[in-house]
Design a protein around this motif. Structure first.
Motif, PDB file in Angstrom:
ATOM      1  N   GLY A  83     -10.922  -5.617 -10.099  1.00 43.73           N
ATOM      2  CA  GLY A  83      -9.499  -5.335  -9.993  1.00 43.73           C
ATOM      3  C   GLY A  83      -9.019  -5.439  -8.566  1.00 43.73           C
ATOM      4  O   GLY A  83      -9.808  -5.677  -7.652  1.00 43.73           O
ATOM      5  N   ALA A  84      -7.715  -5.248  -8.385  1.00 40.42           N
ATOM      6  CA  ALA A  84      -7.126  -5.371  -7.054  1.00 40.42           C
ATOM      7  C   ALA A  84      -5.818  -4.592  -6.992  1.00 40.42           C
ATOM      8  O   ALA A  84      -5.217  -4.290  -8.022  1.00 40.42           O
ATOM      9  CB  ALA A  84      -6.865  -6.836  -6.730  1.00 40.42           C
ATOM     10  N   GLU A  85      -5.404  -4.296  -5.779  1.00 42.17           N
ATOM     11  CA  GLU A  85      -4.097  -3.702  -5.516  1.00 42.17           C
ATOM     12  C   GLU A  85      -3.386  -4.603  -4.528  1.00 42.17           C
ATOM     13  O   GLU A  85      -4.013  -5.136  -3.612  1.00 42.17           O
ATOM     14  CB  GLU A  85      -4.241  -2.306  -4.921  1.00 42.17           C
ATOM     15  N   MET A  86      -2.085  -4.789  -4.710  1.00 42.66           N
ATOM     16  CA  MET A  86      -1.331  -5.681  -3.823  1.00 42.66           C
ATOM     17  C   MET A  86      -0.008  -5.059  -3.430  1.00 42.66           C
ATOM     18  O   MET A  86       0.654  -4.431  -4.254  1.00 42.66           O
ATOM     19  CB  MET A  86      -1.037  -7.008  -4.523  1.00 42.66           C
ATOM     20  N   LEU A  87       0.350  -5.250  -2.185  1.00 41.11           N
ATOM     21  CA  LEU A  87       1.662  -4.886  -1.687  1.00 41.11           C
ATOM     22  C   LEU A  87       1.969  -5.884  -0.585  1.00 41.11           C
ATOM     23  O   LEU A  87       1.497  -5.738   0.541  1.00 41.11           O
ATOM     24  CB  LEU A  87       1.671  -3.453  -1.149  1.00 41.11           C
ATOM     25  N   ALA A  88       2.681  -6.936  -0.940  1.00 46.30           N
ATOM     26  CA  ALA A  88       2.946  -7.991   0.025  1.00 46.30           C
ATOM     27  C   ALA A  88       4.078  -8.883  -0.474  1.00 46.30           C
ATOM     28  O   ALA A  88       4.261  -9.012  -1.691  1.00 46.30           O
ATOM     29  CB  ALA A  88       1.697  -8.845   0.235  1.00 46.30           C
ATOM     30  N   PRO A  89       4.797  -9.495   0.453  1.00 40.93           N
ATOM     31  CA  PRO A  89       5.776 -10.490   0.023  1.00 40.93           C
ATOM     32  C   PRO A  89       5.048 -11.635  -0.687  1.00 40.93           C
ATOM     33  O   PRO A  89       3.998 -12.085  -0.234  1.00 40.93           O
ATOM     34  CB  PRO A  89       6.396 -10.986   1.335  1.00 40.93           C
ATOM     35  N   GLY A  90       5.541 -12.059  -1.812  1.00 39.51           N
ATOM     36  CA  GLY A  90       4.923 -13.152  -2.542  1.00 39.51           C
ATOM     37  C   GLY A  90       3.711 -12.746  -3.348  1.00 39.51           C
ATOM     38  O   GLY A  90       2.987 -13.600  -3.846  1.00 39.51           O
TER      39      GLY A  90
END
Length: 72
Positions: A8-15
């Protein structure tokens, strides 16, 4: 022994939406990090950052595995 499976992963970024489908697909198909690195990554796109992170993770996983011929 670690199996190298992507969990799994977590993301917080433009795009970040450009990466979510790749990560969801990899998770659904129970891919390993090494298998994910075999997927095509096009240039120039934000997904190249994912490839860099996967390469680093793959290197760390390989370094943590016992060497052949040595007791674990």
């Amino acid at each position: 022994m670690r199996h190298g499976r992507f969990l799994g992963a977590e993301m917080l970024a433009p795009g970040a939406e450009h990466l979510a489908h790749l990560l969801a697909w990899a998770l659904q198909t129970k891919m390993t990090v090494a298998q994910m690195l075999q997927m095509p990554f096009y240039h120039p796109v934000v997904e190249e950052g994912l490839r860099t992170a996967l390469r680093h993770l793959d290197s760390e996983l390989r370094a943590s595995q016992p060497k052949a011929g040595k007791a674990a």
